[in-house]
Design an enzyme around this catalytic site. Structure first.
Site, PDB file in Angstrom:
ATOM      1  N   HIS A 170       2.242  12.185 -29.906  1.00 47.73           N
ATOM      2  CA  HIS A 170       1.783  10.846 -29.523  1.00 47.73           C
ATOM      3  C   HIS A 170       1.308  10.060 -30.743  1.00 47.73           C
ATOM      4  CE1 HIS A 170       1.127  12.153 -25.098  1.00 47.73           C
ATOM      5  NE2 HIS A 170       2.280  11.531 -25.244  1.00 47.73           N
ATOM      6  N   HIS A 201      10.298   9.322 -28.108  1.00 43.65           N
ATOM      7  CA  HIS A 201       9.339  10.305 -27.600  1.00 43.65           C
ATOM      8  C   HIS A 201       9.768  11.742 -27.941  1.00 43.65           C
ATOM      9  CE1 HIS A 201       6.303  12.031 -25.011  1.00 43.65           C
ATOM     10  NE2 HIS A 201       7.235  12.748 -24.404  1.00 43.65           N
ATOM     11  N   LYS A 248       8.824  23.053 -14.365  1.00 44.69           N
ATOM     12  CA  LYS A 248       7.949  21.892 -14.167  1.00 44.69           C
ATOM     13  C   LYS A 248       7.403  21.895 -12.730  1.00 44.69           C
ATOM     14  CE  LYS A 248       6.547  17.414 -14.748  1.00 44.69           C
ATOM     15  NZ  LYS A 248       6.599  16.198 -15.511  1.00 44.69           N
ATOM     16  N   ARG A 300      -1.258  22.266 -15.995  1.00 45.65           N
ATOM     17  CA  ARG A 300      -0.313  21.179 -16.278  1.00 45.65           C
ATOM     18  C   ARG A 300      -0.498  20.657 -17.705  1.00 45.65           C
ATOM     19  NH1 ARG A 300       1.508  16.396 -12.017  1.00 45.65           N
ATOM     20  NH2 ARG A 300       3.002  15.387 -13.392  1.00 45.65           N
ATOM     21  N   ARG A 343       0.803  -1.240   0.000  1.00 45.85           N
ATOM     22  CA  ARG A 343       0.000   0.000   0.000  1.00 45.85           C
ATOM     23  C   ARG A 343       0.830   1.281   0.000  1.00 45.85           C
ATOM     24  NH1 ARG A 343      -3.431  -3.097   3.484  1.00 45.85           N
ATOM     25  NH2 ARG A 343      -5.144  -3.864   2.223  1.00 45.85           N
TER      26      ARG A 343
HETATM   27 ZN    ZN Z   1       7.004  14.394 -23.172  1.00 45.86          ZN
END
Ligand code: ZN
Ligand code: ADP
Length: 364
Positions: A255, A267, A230, A244, A124
């Protein structure tokens, strides 16, 4: 050495520190002991990083635990699945991990996401320390608490939001990073410059040559600046409901390109082309001025990043992929566009015909 604190709310236990420097790791052992988050730590890494840095890390942490356990899984995105997560959990049990244990994620985005996922679910939830070793992970995935594994149907489909206890960004890891991985990280750094920070944008333009030669001082400066951006965005919007989403600049088409290439395209490469596309869309829709659009496209080229869609990727497949995205996000394809440098906004109403035109143009 630069240090900054991510303040998520007033509860002290959810805030954490990011330590950035050319020798950030030298301090890691001592800071873990001071942090007191766990009685024992286990390092989770991949086969490449373990071969390159396993013994150095073991030494670095010998003061914390002379017999610190290292669990390494095969390097590569193919490992980022629930089966690896289960294997890691089983190995942890075998090594005697319990509720008082903590995990150290040592590696790129794959390790960070997977180890973070195991840490947030094993018994957990255990505390997790992130030690990102790729430029991409250092400026992006290690900060913000997103963890995930992939499913055969898509990437990152099972995961959690779970913040690390600390992030150590040691720039010396970047010396061994393959050029393609390095370029991947540069693309995300450029993204921060475009959506948030004109001075970072200028620094990238003026220092492109030295950055490409991996000059450590330049790297420290742009990595620190990226982490600060960030961090600020995550503080405002931990769960990606608002600002965000700006971090997805270049990622909508990015993508689609990754998926259509069967993930042969990295990416950062896909995001770089996606940023060129989003810039053109912003210009064609009369949000962004011609000279500003040109300055973005020219910096993409100066940094040696890709900006053209490879001929072999079919335009129809790219557009079809965007339509699948649309179903997932409530019948709109949300693009992050620019009003000007540093001023992004979400636009769900980009005409499909215009997207098709820009895709064709970028293939030219
Ligand atoms: Zn990225
Ligand atoms: P990311 O998602 O951050 O791009 P990955 O976790 O997919 O990165 O890692 C990309 C590749 O780089 C993997 O093969 C990984 O083992 C390797 N790698 C990670 N860090 C380093 C490093 N500092 N030096 C050399 N190779 C590295």
């Amino acid at each position: 050495m630069n240090r900054m604190k991510v303040d998520l709310d007033r509860r002290h236990d959810r805030s954490y520190e990011i330590v950035i420097g050319q020798d950030a790791l030298d301090r890691a052992g001592i800071m873990l002991t001071q942090g007191g988050w766990a009685r024992r730590y286990f390092i989770i890494t991949d086969s490449h990083v373990s071969a390159l840095y396993g013994s150095r890390i073991r030494e670095q942490f010998s003061a914390v635990d002379p017999n610190i356990g290292i669990i390494a899984f095969p390097a590569g995105e193919e490992s980022k699945n629930i089966h690896t997560a289960i294997r890691v959990a089983e190995e942890l049990l075998g090594l005697g991990a319990d509720r008082e244990s903590g995990l150290i994620a040592l590696g790129g985005g794959v390790v960070g996401d997977l180890a973070g996922f195991v840490a947030s679910t094993f018994m957990r939830g255990l505390p997790c320390i992130q030690i990102p070793t790729t430029l991409l992970a250092q400026v992006d995935s290690s900060i913000g608490g997103k963890t995930a594994v992939d499913l055969p149907m898509g990437k990152n489909l099972v995961g959690t939001f779970s913040q690390p206890k600390m992030v150590f960004i040691d720039l010396s890891f970047l010396e061994t990073l393959p050029p393609r991985e390095f370029a991947n990280g540069l693309a995300e750094i450029l993204k921060y410059g475009i959506i948030d920070d004109l001075s970072l944008f200028q620094e990238l333009r003026d220092g492109a040559g030295r950055l490409q030669q991996r000059d450590m001082e330049r790297l420290e400066s742009v990595v620190t600046c990226s982490c600060r951006i960030k961090k600020r965005i995550v503080e405002m919007d931990e769960n990606e409901k608002g600002v965000r989403r700006f971090l997805n600049f270049g990622h909508t088409i990015g993508h689609a390109l990754e998926a259509v290439s069967g993930y042969a395209m990295a990416h950062g490469e896909a995001v770089s082309i996606g940023m060129a596309a989003a810039t053109r869309l912003s210009e064609r829709m009369n949000y962004l001025s011609g000279p500003e659009a040109e300055s973005v496209l020219s910096l993409i080229r100066t940094l040696g990043l890709p900006h053209r869609i490879p001929q072999e990727l079919s335009s129809d497949s790219i557009l079809a992929c965007l339509r699948v995205d649309k179903k997932r996000s409530g019948d709109r394809v949300n693009f992050i566009l620019l009003k000007s440098l540093g001023v992004p906004f979400v636009n769900g109403g980009v005409p499909q015909a215009l997207v098709a035109e820009v895709v064709e143009e970028l293939k030219g």
